[in-house]
Write a protein that holds these residues in place. Sequence first.
Motif, PDB file in Angstrom:
ATOM      1  N   TYR A 164       0.837  -1.200   0.000  1.00 19.52           N
ATOM      2  CA  TYR A 164       0.000   0.000   0.000  1.00 19.52           C
ATOM      3  C   TYR A 164       0.866   1.243   0.000  1.00 19.52           C
ATOM      4  O   TYR A 164       1.849   1.320   0.743  1.00 19.52           O
ATOM      5  N   HIS A 165       0.488   2.216  -0.824  1.00 20.33           N
ATOM      6  CA  HIS A 165       1.155   3.520  -0.812  1.00 20.33           C
ATOM      7  C   HIS A 165       0.133   4.623  -0.985  1.00 20.33           C
ATOM      8  O   HIS A 165      -0.742   4.549  -1.852  1.00 20.33           O
ATOM      9  N   PHE A 166       0.255   5.645  -0.129  1.00 18.02           N
ATOM     10  CA  PHE A 166      -0.602   6.815  -0.191  1.00 18.02           C
ATOM     11  C   PHE A 166       0.237   7.957  -0.766  1.00 18.02           C
ATOM     12  O   PHE A 166       1.269   8.318  -0.200  1.00 18.02           O
ATOM     13  N   LEU A 167      -0.187   8.515  -1.884  1.00 23.96           N
ATOM     14  CA  LEU A 167       0.573   9.544  -2.579  1.00 23.96           C
ATOM     15  C   LEU A 167      -0.242  10.837  -2.663  1.00 23.96           C
ATOM     16  O   LEU A 167      -1.448  10.792  -2.913  1.00 23.96           O
ATOM     17  N   PRO A 168       0.369  11.996  -2.456  1.00 20.10           N
ATOM     18  CA  PRO A 168       1.805  12.212  -2.237  1.00 20.10           C
ATOM     19  C   PRO A 168       2.284  11.897  -0.822  1.00 20.10           C
ATOM     20  O   PRO A 168       3.478  11.791  -0.572  1.00 20.10           O
ATOM     21  N   ASN A 169       1.363  11.740   0.166  1.00 24.02           N
ATOM     22  CA  ASN A 169       1.764  11.412   1.525  1.00 24.02           C
ATOM     23  C   ASN A 169       0.600  10.742   2.240  1.00 24.02           C
ATOM     24  O   ASN A 169      -0.539  10.727   1.762  1.00 24.02           O
ATOM     25  N   ASN A 170       0.877  10.186   3.423  1.00 27.48           N
ATOM     26  CA  ASN A 170      -0.137   9.451   4.178  1.00 27.48           C
ATOM     27  C   ASN A 170      -1.229  10.357   4.727  1.00 27.48           C
ATOM     28  O   ASN A 170      -2.380   9.940   4.871  1.00 27.48           O
ATOM     29  N   LYS A 171      -0.884  11.585   5.039  1.00 27.03           N
ATOM     30  CA  LYS A 171      -1.837  12.486   5.700  1.00 27.03           C
ATOM     31  C   LYS A 171      -2.868  13.044   4.734  1.00 27.03           C
ATOM     32  O   LYS A 171      -4.058  13.157   5.060  1.00 27.03           O
ATOM     33  N   HIS A 172      -2.434  13.391   3.529  1.00 28.77           N
ATOM     34  CA  HIS A 172      -3.346  13.981   2.543  1.00 28.77           C
ATOM     35  C   HIS A 172      -3.212  13.244   1.211  1.00 28.77           C
ATOM     36  O   HIS A 172      -2.715  13.802   0.230  1.00 28.77           O
ATOM     37  N   PRO A 173      -3.669  11.992   1.156  1.00 30.23           N
ATOM     38  CA  PRO A 173      -3.509  11.220  -0.089  1.00 30.23           C
ATOM     39  C   PRO A 173      -4.434  11.703  -1.194  1.00 30.23           C
ATOM     40  O   PRO A 173      -5.608  11.987  -0.956  1.00 30.23           O
ATOM     41  N   GLU A 174      -3.879  11.827  -2.374  1.00 29.04           N
ATOM     42  CA  GLU A 174      -4.672  12.113  -3.571  1.00 29.04           C
ATOM     43  C   GLU A 174      -4.883  10.850  -4.396  1.00 29.04           C
ATOM     44  O   GLU A 174      -5.894  10.706  -5.076  1.00 29.04           O
ATOM     45  N   VAL A 175      -3.911   9.954  -4.313  1.00 25.91           N
ATOM     46  CA  VAL A 175      -3.968   8.683  -5.034  1.00 25.91           C
ATOM     47  C   VAL A 175      -3.525   7.576  -4.091  1.00 25.91           C
ATOM     48  O   VAL A 175      -2.564   7.753  -3.331  1.00 25.91           O
ATOM     49  N   ILE A 176      -4.221   6.454  -4.122  1.00 26.06           N
ATOM     50  CA  ILE A 176      -3.817   5.282  -3.343  1.00 26.06           C
ATOM     51  C   ILE A 176      -3.431   4.182  -4.317  1.00 26.06           C
ATOM     52  O   ILE A 176      -4.196   3.821  -5.214  1.00 26.06           O
ATOM     53  N   LEU A 177      -2.216   3.681  -4.153  1.00 23.96           N
ATOM     54  CA  LEU A 177      -1.692   2.613  -5.003  1.00 23.96           C
ATOM     55  C   LEU A 177      -1.594   1.356  -4.157  1.00 23.96           C
ATOM     56  O   LEU A 177      -1.001   1.370  -3.087  1.00 23.96           O
ATOM     57  N   HIS A 178      -2.198   0.261  -4.625  1.00 23.23           N
ATOM     58  CA  HIS A 178      -2.147  -0.969  -3.836  1.00 23.23           C
ATOM     59  C   HIS A 178      -2.058  -2.182  -4.754  1.00 23.23           C
ATOM     60  O   HIS A 178      -2.504  -2.151  -5.906  1.00 23.23           O
ATOM     61  N   PHE A 179      -1.478  -3.249  -4.214  1.00 18.53           N
ATOM     62  CA  PHE A 179      -1.259  -4.472  -4.988  1.00 18.53           C
ATOM     63  C   PHE A 179      -2.336  -5.486  -4.641  1.00 18.53           C
ATOM     64  O   PHE A 179      -2.567  -5.800  -3.471  1.00 18.53           O
ATOM     65  N   ASP A 180      -3.024  -5.997  -5.655  1.00 19.56           N
ATOM     66  CA  ASP A 180      -4.043  -7.018  -5.484  1.00 19.56           C
ATOM     67  C   ASP A 180      -3.377  -8.378  -5.669  1.00 19.56           C
ATOM     68  O   ASP A 180      -2.998  -8.751  -6.783  1.00 19.56           O
ATOM     69  N   SER A 181      -3.235  -9.116  -4.568  1.00 17.63           N
ATOM     70  CA  SER A 181      -2.506 -10.375  -4.612  1.00 17.63           C
ATOM     71  C   SER A 181      -3.282 -11.473  -5.321  1.00 17.63           C
ATOM     72  O   SER A 181      -2.710 -12.491  -5.717  1.00 17.63           O
ATOM     73  N   GLN A 182      -4.601 -11.304  -5.464  1.00 17.84           N
ATOM     74  CA  GLN A 182      -5.388 -12.291  -6.189  1.00 17.84           C
ATOM     75  C   GLN A 182      -5.264 -12.104  -7.701  1.00 17.84           C
ATOM     76  O   GLN A 182      -5.164 -13.063  -8.453  1.00 17.84           O
ATOM     77  N   ASP A 186      -8.002   7.111  -7.589  1.00 19.09           N
ATOM     78  CA  ASP A 186      -7.985   8.569  -7.478  1.00 19.09           C
ATOM     79  C   ASP A 186      -9.059   8.982  -6.476  1.00 19.09           C
ATOM     80  O   ASP A 186     -10.235   8.674  -6.636  1.00 19.09           O
ATOM     81  N   MET A 187      -8.641   9.692  -5.402  1.00 16.36           N
ATOM     82  CA  MET A 187      -9.567  10.061  -4.344  1.00 16.36           C
ATOM     83  C   MET A 187     -10.574  11.120  -4.781  1.00 16.36           C
ATOM     84  O   MET A 187     -11.610  11.299  -4.144  1.00 16.36           O
ATOM     85  N   HIS A 188     -10.288  11.819  -5.878  1.00 17.17           N
ATOM     86  CA  HIS A 188     -11.212  12.840  -6.368  1.00 17.17           C
ATOM     87  C   HIS A 188     -12.252  12.230  -7.314  1.00 17.17           C
ATOM     88  O   HIS A 188     -13.421  12.609  -7.303  1.00 17.17           O
ATOM     89  N   GLU A 189     -11.823  11.267  -8.129  1.00 18.40           N
ATOM     90  CA  GLU A 189     -12.718  10.676  -9.120  1.00 18.40           C
ATOM     91  C   GLU A 189     -13.370   9.386  -8.629  1.00 18.40           C
ATOM     92  O   GLU A 189     -14.273   8.865  -9.271  1.00 18.40           O
ATOM     93  N   HIS A 190     -12.905   8.857  -7.467  1.00 16.26           N
ATOM     94  CA  HIS A 190     -13.428   7.602  -6.908  1.00 16.26           C
ATOM     95  C   HIS A 190     -13.366   6.478  -7.946  1.00 16.26           C
ATOM     96  O   HIS A 190     -14.285   5.679  -8.082  1.00 16.26           O
ATOM     97  N   LEU A 191     -12.268   6.444  -8.680  1.00 16.92           N
ATOM     98  CA  LEU A 191     -12.132   5.487  -9.779  1.00 16.92           C
ATOM     99  C   LEU A 191     -10.905   4.619  -9.547  1.00 16.92           C
ATOM    100  O   LEU A 191      -9.796   5.121  -9.379  1.00 16.92           O
ATOM    101  N   GLN A 192     -11.117   3.293  -9.520  1.00 16.23           N
ATOM    102  CA  GLN A 192     -10.011   2.360  -9.352  1.00 16.23           C
ATOM    103  C   GLN A 192      -9.679   1.720 -10.690  1.00 16.23           C
ATOM    104  O   GLN A 192     -10.555   1.211 -11.379  1.00 16.23           O
TER     105      GLN A 192
END
Length: 323
Positions: free
Chosen positions: A120-138, A146-152
């Motif tokens: 898991y990574h919160f970009l640009p930082n953990n406190k105010h993330p604009e984008v969340i990048l995560h790995f789906d192990s399945q 994108d936290m603004h567009e609610h689109l994965q």
Amino acid sequence: MAILKHTKSQKNLYLRAFHRFGRLAHSVDTFLDFPEVTRIHAVIEWLNEQWYINDLSKNGVWLNDIKIATNQNTLLKQGDKLSFSQINNLVYHVTSVEPPRDLLFPVSESQEQIIYLEQYHFLPNNKHPEVILHFDSQQHCWYYEDMHEHLQQPINDGQDLRVGNNVWRLFLAGAATQEKTVELKAQPSNNLEFIFNLSLDEELAELKIKSQTALLDFDVRSHHYLTLLLARYKLQDIQNGFEADTQGWVQVKKLAKDLGISEAHVNIQIHRARKQFVELLNNEIIPSALIERKRGKVRFGGKLFTIYKGKKIESSNLENTIE
């Protein structure tokens, strides 16, 4: 991860788990355009927790000025000198032999340093993330939300990811081909017991998780209240006799309203909860199995849980309550 430094240019070369060198441009990871270099000249591979080089050429590879055997794995160590040619300056030094890891490379030199990816990574930082990048192990794939567009969406090797004014490029080193970035044991969630402790004013929520071997303290976090609410929704559906596959599903809009926060903040808290599960459970469970999502809905995926409010049991779905 393994890093080779080119002696002449002093540039770092980051290695994939299976990294090919040669003159066949579209089939190698590092293109070496020299006549003495063969189409697939050599391979460096991560095997049994170590890095090995295999010379596949007719013209040779030299390790510490000694020509290595062809078609045979030769161990690489930090500090080794590696040459793919005795004619041109194709000399590298092995500066790291760490395990392979996926990276985000800054596209512009003015950006921050390389980001080594966990799950898991919160970009640009953990406190105010604009984008969340995560790995789906399945799915064995990276996703960004994108936290603004609610689109994965999935993101692939070499694809660019824009965060504010910065652009990053994904480099798959560990998740590529044979190996996954994160090896999960996929312990089923019904093996875990969730113990919520809620203050009387419902301002503070604490979570502990009991596994077969330990009681893990997840401390007090704001996202625990979200998880607790989801457990309440689920328990209500259980008591009303709903079928198991329908129990606990709630619209994100309703959850946001009940929490008094925005839908974007709900998404951030869901990812923070999942991230903490991964970190404290040592990758023993798929995080999406604990907080599940589908088509604008979300639910708590745990099977066994007890909610304490002011040290008294508010509710539980255990036959024997947890002390």
